[in-house]
Design a protein around this motif. Structure first.
Motif, PDB file in Angstrom:
ATOM      1  N   GLY A  36       0.820  -1.204   0.000  1.00 23.45           N
ATOM      2  CA  GLY A  36       0.000   0.000   0.000  1.00 23.45           C
ATOM      3  C   GLY A  36       0.844   1.240   0.000  1.00 23.45           C
ATOM      4  N   LEU A  37       0.177   2.356   0.264  1.00 24.60           N
ATOM      5  CA  LEU A  37       0.836   3.657   0.329  1.00 24.60           C
ATOM      6  C   LEU A  37       1.063   4.015   1.799  1.00 24.60           C
ATOM      7  CD1 LEU A  37       1.761   6.372  -0.917  1.00 24.60           C
ATOM      8  CD2 LEU A  37      -0.644   7.098  -0.804  1.00 24.60           C
ATOM      9  N   VAL A  38       2.280   4.387   2.119  1.00 26.30           N
ATOM     10  CA  VAL A  38       2.612   4.736   3.495  1.00 26.30           C
ATOM     11  C   VAL A  38       3.568   5.920   3.485  1.00 26.30           C
ATOM     12  CG1 VAL A  38       4.543   3.105   3.613  1.00 26.30           C
ATOM     13  CG2 VAL A  38       3.367   3.773   5.720  1.00 26.30           C
ATOM     14  N   GLN A  39       3.499   6.731   4.515  1.00 26.35           N
ATOM     15  CA  GLN A  39       4.393   7.872   4.623  1.00 26.35           C
ATOM     16  C   GLN A  39       5.786   7.425   5.077  1.00 26.35           C
ATOM     17  OE1 GLN A  39       2.556  10.769   7.213  1.00 26.35           O
ATOM     18  NE2 GLN A  39       1.285  11.577   5.564  1.00 26.35           N
ATOM     19  N   PRO A  40       6.809   8.200   4.749  1.00 30.33           N
ATOM     20  CA  PRO A  40       8.149   7.873   5.264  1.00 30.33           C
ATOM     21  C   PRO A  40       8.134   7.745   6.778  1.00 30.33           C
ATOM     22  CG  PRO A  40       8.292   9.566   3.586  1.00 30.33           C
ATOM     23  CD  PRO A  40       6.825   9.361   3.847  1.00 30.33           C
ATOM     24  N   GLY A  41       8.841   6.718   7.259  1.00 32.80           N
ATOM     25  CA  GLY A  41       8.853   6.433   8.679  1.00 32.80           C
ATOM     26  C   GLY A  41       7.763   5.483   9.124  1.00 32.80           C
ATOM     27  N   GLY A  42       6.830   5.190   8.238  1.00 30.38           N
ATOM     28  CA  GLY A  42       5.731   4.300   8.570  1.00 30.38           C
ATOM     29  C   GLY A  42       6.092   2.832   8.458  1.00 30.38           C
ATOM     30  N   SER A  43       5.081   1.986   8.680  1.00 28.08           N
ATOM     31  CA  SER A  43       5.284   0.535   8.679  1.00 28.08           C
ATOM     32  C   SER A  43       4.245  -0.162   7.818  1.00 28.08           C
ATOM     33  CB  SER A  43       5.187  -0.010  10.109  1.00 28.08           C
ATOM     34  OG  SER A  43       6.186   0.523  10.934  1.00 28.08           O
ATOM     35  N   LEU A  44       4.636  -1.298   7.308  1.00 24.20           N
ATOM     36  CA  LEU A  44       3.729  -2.210   6.611  1.00 24.20           C
ATOM     37  C   LEU A  44       4.158  -3.634   6.937  1.00 24.20           C
ATOM     38  CD1 LEU A  44       3.396  -0.722   2.994  1.00 24.20           C
ATOM     39  CD2 LEU A  44       1.596  -0.833   4.705  1.00 24.20           C
ATOM     40  N   LYS A  45       3.186  -4.539   6.894  1.00 26.77           N
ATOM     41  CA  LYS A  45       3.500  -5.950   7.071  1.00 26.77           C
ATOM     42  C   LYS A  45       2.978  -6.705   5.856  1.00 26.77           C
ATOM     43  CE  LYS A  45       3.286  -9.792  10.354  1.00 26.77           C
ATOM     44  NZ  LYS A  45       2.820 -10.224  11.704  1.00 26.77           N
ATOM     45  N   LEU A  46       3.901  -7.274   5.117  1.00 29.00           N
ATOM     46  CA  LEU A  46       3.546  -8.054   3.941  1.00 29.00           C
ATOM     47  C   LEU A  46       3.347  -9.514   4.322  1.00 29.00           C
ATOM     48  CD1 LEU A  46       6.035  -6.640   1.283  1.00 29.00           C
ATOM     49  CD2 LEU A  46       3.818  -5.743   2.009  1.00 29.00           C
ATOM     50  N   SER A  47       2.421 -10.163   3.642  1.00 26.74           N
ATOM     51  CA  SER A  47       2.174 -11.586   3.842  1.00 26.74           C
ATOM     52  C   SER A  47       2.364 -12.323   2.526  1.00 26.74           C
ATOM     53  CB  SER A  47       0.757 -11.827   4.356  1.00 26.74           C
ATOM     54  OG  SER A  47       0.534 -11.197   5.591  1.00 26.74           O
ATOM     55  N   CYS A  48       2.820 -13.543   2.632  1.00 23.79           N
ATOM     56  CA  CYS A  48       2.973 -14.416   1.468  1.00 23.79           C
ATOM     57  C   CYS A  48       2.309 -15.739   1.837  1.00 23.79           C
ATOM     58  CB  CYS A  48       4.438 -14.624   1.155  1.00 23.79           C
ATOM     59  SG  CYS A  48       4.774 -15.869  -0.123  1.00 23.79           S
ATOM     60  N   ALA A  49       1.139 -15.976   1.273  1.00 21.35           N
ATOM     61  CA  ALA A  49       0.377 -17.181   1.576  1.00 21.35           C
ATOM     62  C   ALA A  49       0.533 -18.194   0.454  1.00 21.35           C
ATOM     63  CB  ALA A  49      -1.091 -16.840   1.771  1.00 21.35           C
ATOM     64  N   ALA A  50       0.742 -19.430   0.841  1.00 17.38           N
ATOM     65  CA  ALA A  50       0.947 -20.490  -0.150  1.00 17.38           C
ATOM     66  C   ALA A  50      -0.268 -21.402  -0.228  1.00 17.38           C
ATOM     67  CB  ALA A  50       2.174 -21.311   0.213  1.00 17.38           C
ATOM     68  N   SER A  51      -0.511 -21.892  -1.415  1.00 18.43           N
ATOM     69  CA  SER A  51      -1.539 -22.915  -1.603  1.00 18.43           C
ATOM     70  C   SER A  51      -1.006 -23.951  -2.577  1.00 18.43           C
ATOM     71  CB  SER A  51      -2.841 -22.303  -2.130  1.00 18.43           C
ATOM     72  OG  SER A  51      -2.627 -21.684  -3.375  1.00 18.43           O
ATOM     73  N   GLY A  52      -1.483 -25.164  -2.441  1.00 23.81           N
ATOM     74  CA  GLY A  52      -1.020 -26.237  -3.315  1.00 23.81           C
ATOM     75  C   GLY A  52       0.219 -26.932  -2.813  1.00 23.81           C
ATOM     76  N   PHE A  53       0.816 -26.410  -1.777  1.00 22.96           N
ATOM     77  CA  PHE A  53       1.974 -27.044  -1.162  1.00 22.96           C
ATOM     78  C   PHE A  53       2.170 -26.399   0.201  1.00 22.96           C
ATOM     79  CE2 PHE A  53       5.369 -23.830  -1.556  1.00 22.96           C
ATOM     80  CZ  PHE A  53       4.722 -22.908  -2.357  1.00 22.96           C
ATOM     81  N   THR A  54       2.988 -27.029   1.034  1.00 24.21           N
ATOM     82  CA  THR A  54       3.271 -26.465   2.346  1.00 24.21           C
ATOM     83  C   THR A  54       4.648 -25.804   2.327  1.00 24.21           C
ATOM     84  OG1 THR A  54       4.148 -28.608   3.053  1.00 24.21           O
ATOM     85  CG2 THR A  54       1.841 -28.136   3.559  1.00 24.21           C
ATOM     86  N   LEU A  55       4.703 -24.644   2.970  1.00 23.80           N
ATOM     87  CA  LEU A  55       5.930 -23.857   2.951  1.00 23.80           C
ATOM     88  C   LEU A  55       7.009 -24.377   3.890  1.00 23.80           C
ATOM     89  CD1 LEU A  55       4.616 -20.182   2.857  1.00 23.80           C
ATOM     90  CD2 LEU A  55       5.755 -21.439   1.018  1.00 23.80           C
ATOM     91  N   ASP A  56       6.629 -25.195   4.860  1.00 23.53           N
ATOM     92  CA  ASP A  56       7.551 -25.473   5.950  1.00 23.53           C
ATOM     93  C   ASP A  56       8.767 -26.300   5.535  1.00 23.53           C
ATOM     94  OD1 ASP A  56       5.516 -28.046   7.613  1.00 23.53           O
ATOM     95  OD2 ASP A  56       6.242 -27.845   5.562  1.00 23.53           O
ATOM     96  N   SER A  57       8.770 -26.824   4.325  1.00 22.66           N
ATOM     97  CA  SER A  57       9.933 -27.578   3.870  1.00 22.66           C
ATOM     98  C   SER A  57      10.861 -26.771   2.981  1.00 22.66           C
ATOM     99  CB  SER A  57       9.470 -28.820   3.087  1.00 22.66           C
ATOM    100  OG  SER A  57       8.706 -29.667   3.901  1.00 22.66           O
ATOM    101  N   TYR A  58      10.514 -25.523   2.732  1.00 22.50           N
ATOM    102  CA  TYR A  58      11.213 -24.774   1.691  1.00 22.50           C
ATOM    103  C   TYR A  58      11.800 -23.464   2.188  1.00 22.50           C
ATOM    104  CZ  TYR A  58       8.499 -28.067  -1.071  1.00 22.50           C
ATOM    105  OH  TYR A  58       7.945 -29.206  -1.581  1.00 22.50           O
ATOM    106  N   HIS A  59      12.789 -23.018   1.443  1.00 21.69           N
ATOM    107  CA  HIS A  59      13.383 -21.707   1.691  1.00 21.69           C
ATOM    108  C   HIS A  59      12.512 -20.630   1.041  1.00 21.69           C
ATOM    109  CE1 HIS A  59      17.000 -23.844   2.919  1.00 21.69           C
ATOM    110  NE2 HIS A  59      16.944 -24.522   1.797  1.00 21.69           N
ATOM    111  N   ILE A  60      12.380 -19.510   1.718  1.00 21.15           N
ATOM    112  CA  ILE A  60      11.543 -18.423   1.229  1.00 21.15           C
ATOM    113  C   ILE A  60      12.371 -17.150   1.126  1.00 21.15           C
ATOM    114  CG2 ILE A  60       9.420 -17.113   1.552  1.00 21.15           C
ATOM    115  CD1 ILE A  60       8.987 -20.123   1.329  1.00 21.15           C
TER     116      ILE A  60
END
Length: 125
Positions: free
Chosen positions: A10-34
Motif C-alpha cells: 500500500g501507500l505509506v508515509q516515510p517512517g511508517g510501517s507495513l506488514k507483507l504476507s505471502c500465503a501459499a496454496s497447493g503445497f506447504t511452505l515449511d519444507s522450503y526456503h523463502i
C-alpha cells in the motif's frame, strides 16, 4: 496447483510501517526456503530478505537490515515481512519466492522456483 499470493502492500508515509504476507496454496511452505525480493521501475529485482526452511536462519540486504523482519507461521502456511521505518527508496513491487531444493545464494532471484504476483509498496509523503 502451486500458488503464492502476496498481500499487505500500500501507500505509506516515510517512517511508517507495513506488514507483507505471502500465503501459499497447493503445497506447504515449511519444507522450503523463502525469499522476499523487490523491483523498482527501471531496476533489477533485488533480494530483500530470506528465511530458511526451518526458520532458524534469516538474512537481510544491507539496505533493510535493522528495519525489516522476516518470519514464518507454518501453521498458517504463510511468511511475513514486517517493514518499519520505511523510506522512499523502499518503493517497489515486492515478491515472495520459494526455493524447493538446496539454496546457494539467497539473494539470487534465478535460484527460486516459484513466485507470487507481487504487491506494490509506495513510500511517499
Amino acid at each position: 496447483q502451486v500458488q503464492l499470493v502476496e498481500s499487505g502492500g500500500g501507500l505509506v508515509q516515510p517512517g511508517g510501517s507495513l506488514k507483507l504476507s505471502c500465503a501459499a496454496s497447493g503445497f506447504t511452505l515449511d519444507s522450503y526456503h523463502i525469499g522476499w525480493f523487490r523491483q523498482a521501475p527501471g531496476k533489477e529485482r533485488e533480494g530483500v530478505s530470506y528465511i530458511s526452511s526451518s526458520g532458524g536462519t534469516t538474512a537481510y540486504a544491507d539496505s533493510v537490515k535493522g528495519r525489516f523482519t522476516i518470519s514464518r507461521d507454518n501453521a498458517k502456511n504463510t511468511v511475513y515481512l514486517q517493514m518499519n521505518s520505511l523510506k522512499p527508496e523502499d518503493t517497489a513491487v515486492y515478491y515472495c519466492a520459494v526455493r524447493t531444493s538446496y539454496l546457494n545464494h539467497w539473494y539470487s532471484a534465478r535460484q527460486y522456483d516459484y513466485w507470487g504476483q507481487g504487491t506494490q509498496v509506495t513510500v511517499s509523503s
